[in-house]
Design a protein around this motif. Sequence first.
Motif: not given
Length: 199
Positions: A118, A148, A150, A154-155, A157, A186, A189
């Motif tokens: 995203y 965002g 990955i 894991k994310q 931002v 967020h 993350a």
Amino acid sequence: DYHLENMFNQAHLVNAGTPRGDEGTNAVRVSSWNVRNTTHIDDVLHALAKNPGLADSDIVALQEVAVADATARTGLQERIARSMGFSSVYGTEFLKLDGREIVGEMGNMILSRHRVPYFSIVRVAPGAYSCSIRGNEMFGSNMAVKAGIIKDGKQIVAYSAHLELTSPRRYRRLQMQRLLQDAVRHNDAPVLIAGDFNL
């Protein structure tokens, strides 16, 4: 009008295809450049490809990426994807004007070697305004493009931000506060804020 609203409020993603695989490490390698109205974009891309200290960057934040129009912007993003393997997210910050005619645009970009599920734009200035940037008449407002990302399942931002240059320092503090207000949402993350803060 609707066309301007779309230009200012939509970010644009070009995927590089297969993202870099999991590496089993928590390290995130980040680079950030103000490419000065895209004057230095080829130098940046060459450095990212050839410099051993930069070639393994996971995320690259670019500011002042200038293009003639949406076709040129997509072409630049596709070139980055094809030649370097980065997915990229671009958001328009200012329109370049010749009188009342739009003759180009300038924005911020995030490049990622990992999947980008995203992305969006965060406006840090309260409204659009006219200004001169490097001798060009511009209309728009300062912003950050957000993605965002990955990595290793894991994310992260990430933001690529460009704050106002000529205003008093307190105004830039307000812009950073607006950016941080978005970032604290967020809380699940890690958040990376990179850019040209004009401190």
